[in-house]
Scaffold this active site. Structure first.
Site, PDB file in Angstrom:
ATOM      1  N   ASP A 121      41.070  60.971 -44.905  1.00  0.00           N
ATOM      2  CA  ASP A 121      42.112  61.962 -44.643  1.00  0.00           C
ATOM      3  C   ASP A 121      42.585  62.643 -45.923  1.00  0.00           C
ATOM      4  OD1 ASP A 121      42.291  62.105 -41.925  1.00  0.00           O
ATOM      5  OD2 ASP A 121      43.850  60.590 -41.725  1.00  0.00           O
ATOM      6  N   HIS A 129      28.393  49.257 -32.984  1.00  0.00           N
ATOM      7  CA  HIS A 129      28.144  47.817 -33.000  1.00  0.00           C
ATOM      8  C   HIS A 129      26.649  47.515 -33.093  1.00  0.00           C
ATOM      9  CE1 HIS A 129      32.225  46.181 -31.466  1.00  0.00           C
ATOM     10  NE2 HIS A 129      32.018  45.825 -32.703  1.00  0.00           N
ATOM     11  N   GLU A 167      47.311  59.145 -48.178  1.00  0.00           N
ATOM     12  CA  GLU A 167      46.328  60.007 -47.521  1.00  0.00           C
ATOM     13  C   GLU A 167      46.847  61.432 -47.334  1.00  0.00           C
ATOM     14  OE1 GLU A 167      45.538  58.392 -43.604  1.00  0.00           O
ATOM     15  OE2 GLU A 167      47.561  57.572 -43.502  1.00  0.00           O
ATOM     16  N   CYS A 193      40.678  52.246 -48.941  1.00  0.00           N
ATOM     17  CA  CYS A 193      40.117  51.807 -47.667  1.00  0.00           C
ATOM     18  C   CYS A 193      39.384  52.920 -46.935  1.00  0.00           C
ATOM     19  CB  CYS A 193      41.206  51.213 -46.778  1.00  0.00           C
ATOM     20  SG  CYS A 193      42.587  52.331 -46.465  1.00  0.00           S
TER      21      CYS A 193
END
Length: 567
Positions: free
Chosen positions: A453, A187, A429, A500
């Protein structure tokens, strides 16, 4: 002579100025055990610390959206039942004082998150550590040091900056920062990216190499610091800063534009998120939607499997914030390196290939159907799509479809509104999903390639193993061919494919991915405008010709070199 130190790029840009070393005194928990007569007092002391910090967060002046997001994130964590229950139980059952109980609980949470393989989830450990630090200050009655008021413009050097430090820092005077610890997806780094503050993290021991008043240049584009540079180097970087400022202004103007290639192909550039605070950052960055909402946080930050209502409220808010833009919600992807404190997974020699993701969901049908029902209900408030992870067969998709239809019938009987045409997709994946893409696509509406992955499974390379990390490369021709096959099979069926994984918003790969036929790119919000810019200035036909050349190549390093040269 100029000293040069290398680190991890956390936020792009260049900063020049005097160094200010920011250090905080180490606060240690009282190690003494308590007798039973003090248990209630220690519990009350801890609960009071939570209330006081919660009040501080509400009362704190929030001059930027980033400050508001961190405050909200901390308030959510303070209301996490697991935190309070664990600390209270340690006080009651183990006779720990409130400081020690808190310290141990936070250490356990930080350790759990740090061991995860998912970089995004791993970096959330810093948020737990930050909460623990703030609560410890309350328990000890110490007023924490902060960066909210600085005497002049400077570059911050510190061992570590928490999200609290970064969100409340003096934005007018902080030119950039560098830290010993930290990662790109923390963050703290995300705040720096949003604020446009150059930052380099994970530098090892930079805080011990400098002193207050030293002059430094932070190169957030190359990931290093120049300490006490020459006059010539200062002039060179002054010119670079001017160019970057002009580039930033140009990108800000196009961040909300639709990404259309020079020959008319429209591309969706979306963001990956893990919570509503991430979504605010993504919207500010100009996302066309959300290509991946990681829902596991709803489960990992809880003391029980979240109820339908708890999930519905989060999905509904996310859909409403996007105002009609697509929101792809990934169903529970837990197991492997991601555990739950309230559920015991079976002991496995290789959990990454074991009881996880869709396999667990199809086994614990009640948990799966609760989530699907919450998603369906939320779909009445926006353009929601459902995506299932770790798929290897048509059967898994058919079972998911079956449960969806059962839930739809129940909602119809109850007169509860939902999107009757909600789209279902899968994350591609696994090698199995690539090989079966032509069959699976008949039962789904879209594919989304999870390159993190997919790369490790296609190449049989553990991406967390440093000994073979050099083999983990998405530019490997086998991986690129898997991506191409997936896209082609979806297009043959008149459907679309997104991506993604981290590769999706890697600017270097944008033209290649366009040429391979990718329809939607989703990743870190900070790169959205850059990907859009590349798309807007690229010919799809030229990219296709380039991709054909790449697919005919055999050597990974040669492919990577060619891709870099083509940018």
């Amino acid at each position: 002579m100029t000293d040069k130190y290398k680190g991890i790029i956390a936020s792009n840009g260049i900063a020049m100025g005097d160094i200010y070393i920011y250090s905080k005194e180490e606060i240690k928990a009282n190690q003494e055990e308590i007798d039973s007569s003090k248990v209630d007092a220690e519990i009350e002391k801890f609960k009071s610390a939570i209330k006081n910090y919660f009040r501080d967060l509400e009362d704190r002046e929030k001059t930027t959206k980033e400050e508001e997001e961190i405050a909200n994130a901390h308030k959510e964590l303070l209301q996490d039942p697991f935190l309070e229950e664990t600390v209270v139980n340690k006080i009651k059952d183990e006779n720990k004082n409130s400081e020690l109980a808190l310290s141990e609980t936070i250490d356990e949470m930080v350790t759990t998150m740090s061991l995860l393989d998912d970089d995004y989830l791993k970096e959330r450990a810093a948020d737990y550590k930050d909460i623990g630090e703030q609560l410890m200050y309350k328990l000890k009655g110490i007023k924490p040091k902060n960066l909210s008021k600085l005497d002049g413009k400077c570059i911050i050097i510190s061992k570590e900056l928490t999200p609290s430090d970064t969100s409340t820092m003096d934005k007018k005077n902080v030119l950039g920062f560098a830290t010993d610890l930290g990662g790109k997806t923390s963050h703290t780094s995300i705040i720096a990216q949003t604020l446009g503050i150059p930052a380099v993290v994970g530098m090892g021991n930079i805080s011990s190499k400098v002193k207050d008043g030293d002059y430094a240049i932070i190169d957030g584009d190359s990931g290093f610091i120049l300490l006490n540079p020459s006059q010539e180097e200062k002039e060179e970087y002054t010119n670079k800063i001017k160019s970057l400022e002009e580039e930033k202004k140009r990108l800000d103007k196009i961040k909300n534009s639709t990404a259309i290639t020079t020959d008319g192909k429209t591309i969706e550039v979306s963001a990956n998120i893990g919570n509503l605070s991430d979504l605010d950052v993504a919207i500010e960055a100009g996302c066309d939607g959300v290509g991946l909402f990681r829902t596991e946080f709803l489960y990992m930050e809880n003391t029980h499997f979240p109820t339908e209502e708890e999930q519905f409220e989060v999905y509904k808010k996310a859909a409403e914030k996007l105002e009609g833009k697509p929101l792809i919600i990934r169903t529970l992807d837990i197991g492997g390196d991601k555990g739950l404190d309230y559920y015991e997974f079976p002991k496995e020699d290789n959990p990454f290939l074991g009881y996880r993701a869709i396999r667990m969901c199809l086994d614990k049908v009640d948990v799966f159907k609760t989530q699907l029902r919450a998603i369906l209900r939320a779909s009445a408030f926006g353009k929601i799509r459902i995506m299932t992870p770790m798929i290897i067969s048509v059967d898994e998709v058919k079972k998911t479809r079956k449960y969806l239809e059962e839930i739809k019938k129940d909602l119809d009987k109850e007169n509860i509104d939902y999107d009757k045409n909600i789209e279902l997709g899968i994350m591609v994946e696994t090698p199995a999903s690539v090989m079966m893409a032509d069959k699976i696509i008949k039962y789904v509406d879209f594919f989304s390639i999870g390159t993190n992955d997919l790369t490790q499974y296609v190449l049989a390379v553990d991406r967390g193993n440093e000994n073979i990390s050099y083999l983990y490369n998405t530019y490997n021709p086998a991986v690129l061919r898997a991506i191409k096959r997936t896209i082609d099979e979806s297009h043959k069926a008149g459907k679309w494919t997104g991506m993604c994984g981290q590769f999706a918003l890697d600017i270097t790969a944008t033209k290649l991915l366009l040429g391979l036929g990718l329809d939607e790119f989703s990743g870190t919000p900070s790169n959205i405008s850059k990907v859009k810019d590349t798309v807007l200035n690229t010919s799809l036909e030229e990219s296709k010709k380039f991709a054909e050349k790449i697919l005919d190549m055999e050597d990974t390093q040669e492919i990577e070199r060619m891709v870099i040269e083509n940018n």
